[in-house]
Design a protein around this motif. Structure first.
Motif, mmCIF file in Angstrom:
data_model
loop_
_atom_site.group_PDB
_atom_site.id
_atom_site.type_symbol
_atom_site.label_atom_id
_atom_site.label_comp_id
_atom_site.label_asym_id
_atom_site.label_seq_id
_atom_site.Cartn_x
_atom_site.Cartn_y
_atom_site.Cartn_z
ATOM 1 N N TYR A 26 0.837 -1.211 0.000
ATOM 2 C CA TYR A 26 0.000 0.000 0.000
ATOM 3 C C TYR A 26 0.866 1.253 0.000
ATOM 4 O O TYR A 26 0.601 2.218 -0.736
ATOM 5 C CB TYR A 26 -0.932 -0.021 1.206
ATOM 6 N N GLN A 41 2.221 2.119 -3.375
ATOM 7 C CA GLN A 41 1.221 2.785 -4.210
ATOM 8 C C GLN A 41 1.057 4.254 -3.816
ATOM 9 O O GLN A 41 1.073 5.152 -4.662
ATOM 10 C CB GLN A 41 -0.127 2.077 -4.089
ATOM 11 N N LEU A 42 0.883 4.490 -2.522
ATOM 12 C CA LEU A 42 0.649 5.854 -2.053
ATOM 13 C C LEU A 42 1.838 6.760 -2.321
ATOM 14 O O LEU A 42 1.666 7.943 -2.655
ATOM 15 C CB LEU A 42 0.331 5.836 -0.559
ATOM 16 N N VAL A 71 1.770 8.563 -5.688
ATOM 17 C CA VAL A 71 0.651 9.440 -6.055
ATOM 18 C C VAL A 71 1.098 10.902 -5.984
ATOM 19 O O VAL A 71 1.499 11.378 -4.906
ATOM 20 C CB VAL A 71 -0.560 9.196 -5.125
ATOM 21 N N PRO A 72 1.033 11.630 -7.110
ATOM 22 C CA PRO A 72 1.555 13.007 -7.122
ATOM 23 C C PRO A 72 0.880 13.945 -6.129
ATOM 24 O O PRO A 72 1.508 14.903 -5.673
ATOM 25 C CB PRO A 72 1.279 13.462 -8.567
ATOM 26 N N SER A 73 -0.376 13.662 -5.782
ATOM 27 C CA SER A 73 -1.118 14.572 -4.907
ATOM 28 C C SER A 73 -1.265 14.060 -3.486
ATOM 29 O O SER A 73 -1.957 14.680 -2.676
ATOM 30 C CB SER A 73 -2.520 14.808 -5.498
ATOM 31 N N TYR A 74 -0.590 12.937 -3.143
ATOM 32 C CA TYR A 74 -0.810 12.349 -1.825
ATOM 33 C C TYR A 74 0.154 12.912 -0.785
ATOM 34 O O TYR A 74 1.373 12.747 -0.900
ATOM 35 C CB TYR A 74 -0.666 10.820 -1.876
ATOM 36 N N PRO A 86 6.837 12.765 -4.290
ATOM 37 C CA PRO A 86 6.373 11.449 -4.757
ATOM 38 C C PRO A 86 7.461 10.648 -5.470
ATOM 39 O O PRO A 86 8.317 11.207 -6.164
ATOM 40 C CB PRO A 86 5.228 11.812 -5.708
ATOM 41 N N ASP A 112 7.926 6.639 -7.445
ATOM 42 C CA ASP A 112 7.368 5.377 -7.903
ATOM 43 C C ASP A 112 8.460 4.309 -7.870
ATOM 44 O O ASP A 112 9.483 4.437 -8.552
ATOM 45 C CB ASP A 112 6.826 5.534 -9.330
#
Length: 300
Positions: free
Chosen positions: A163, A166-167, A170-173, A180, A182
């Motif tokens: 999880y 994934q988070l 995320v560009p806006s998380y 961010p 990946d």
């Protein structure tokens, strides 16, 4: 140092040596950045050293702090300088476990306060998101969805790692947790079926009927064994197995010093040197003659 970085997420001190010690030592030697995140201090573990039995959870306690020292010593042997506890030491407590009649681990009837197993997934994942965005690994290693053998903390480590990966991308998380990132490749640890059957044959031929009792070379194998066709990578540990086993010895409260890890047909030099992985995210790189990737960074 290279610009490559690998992040490993494990449940308790000693797990990292058993499944990935040779891999960690290899990448340290290659100048790769290696970060280990351990999710609990293993406070509920069994104490195998009689004179330290007072440390057990059901006695005076204090095993977690002791295992913290064991982990420090083990990582010094492997050369890993960046090792942390998820959210800081003591943030999440070892959940304990029980054994199912089928031979795999399950949650215990009584679970301690602040157990990792019952932690809020978002809160735990955010702790790891911050680490991912800080160290920016190309490769992440954790367990499969069953935690390899059912231990609740292993299962939760899998959930948190997957999880968080994934988070973190995320560009806006939650940008307060870092820029961010990946993770390009994610692997789950695995035990090769062919290697396990070979080891069982050696054990039984040597007269050892106790190690892996109930398992036979041509019989049904437990869930922690993975069919070879599902395995993506094999890290050759022949050059680093000595350090792996020396590091594992530092986890003295958890590993019998004269047990199967270190002696007989099931010694580290025969069964625990090579380490296997399943690729679950990313493009596989070039395979070796045996059909497995030889480098977890292959293809990047």
């Amino acid at each position: 140092m290279t610009d490559r970085h690998i992040l490993l997420v494990h449940a308790h001190p000693d797990d990292e040596c058993i499944g990935t010690g040779a891999t960690m030592a290899r990448y340290v030697d290659e100048g790769v950045g290696v970060t280990l995140v351990t999710c609990t201090a293993g406070e509920m573990g069994e104490v195998l050293v009689p004179e330290l039995s007072y440390l057990a959870y059901e006695n005076d306690g204090g095993l977690g702090e002791h295992r913290r020292g064991e982990l420090d010593e083990a990582m010094a042997v492997l050369g890993v300088t960046d090792h942390r506890f998820l959210g800081g030491f003591g943030r999440f407590h070892d959940s304990g476990m029980a054994w199912h009649a089928d031979g795999h681990a399950i949650p215990a009837e009584e679970i301690p306060d602040n157990a990792f197993w019952t932690a809020d997934l978002n809160e735990a994942a955010d702790e790891l998101v911050e680490v991912i965005r800080e160290v920016r690994p190309q490769v992440l290693v954790t367990y499969d969805e069953f935690g390899n053998y059912g231990h609740p903390d292993h299962i939760q480590a899998h959930r948190v790692a997957m999880y968080a990966a994934q988070l973190a991308a995320v560009p806006s998380y939650k940008l307060e947790l870092g820029e961010p990132h990946d993770v390009a490749k994610i692997y789950w640890t695995a035990m090769s079926e062919s290697r396990m059957r070979e080891s069982l044959r050696e054990l039984r031929a040597s007269g050892d009927t106790e190690t892996f009792k109930g398992m036979e070379p041509d019989g049904k194998l437990p869930p922690f064994v993975t069919p070879d066709e599902l395995i993506s990578a094999r890290v050759d540990g022949s050059a680093t197995v000595e350090r792996k086993m020396a590091a594992l010895r530092k986890h003295a409260t958890q590993v019998e010093q004269d047990g199967h890890f270190f002696s007989g047909a099931e010694s580290g030099h025969s069964a625990w040197s090579d380490e296997y992985y399943r690729l679950v995210k990313g493009t596989p790189g070039k395979a070796g003659d045996d059909g497995f990737e030889e480098d977890l960074f292959a293809g990047l």
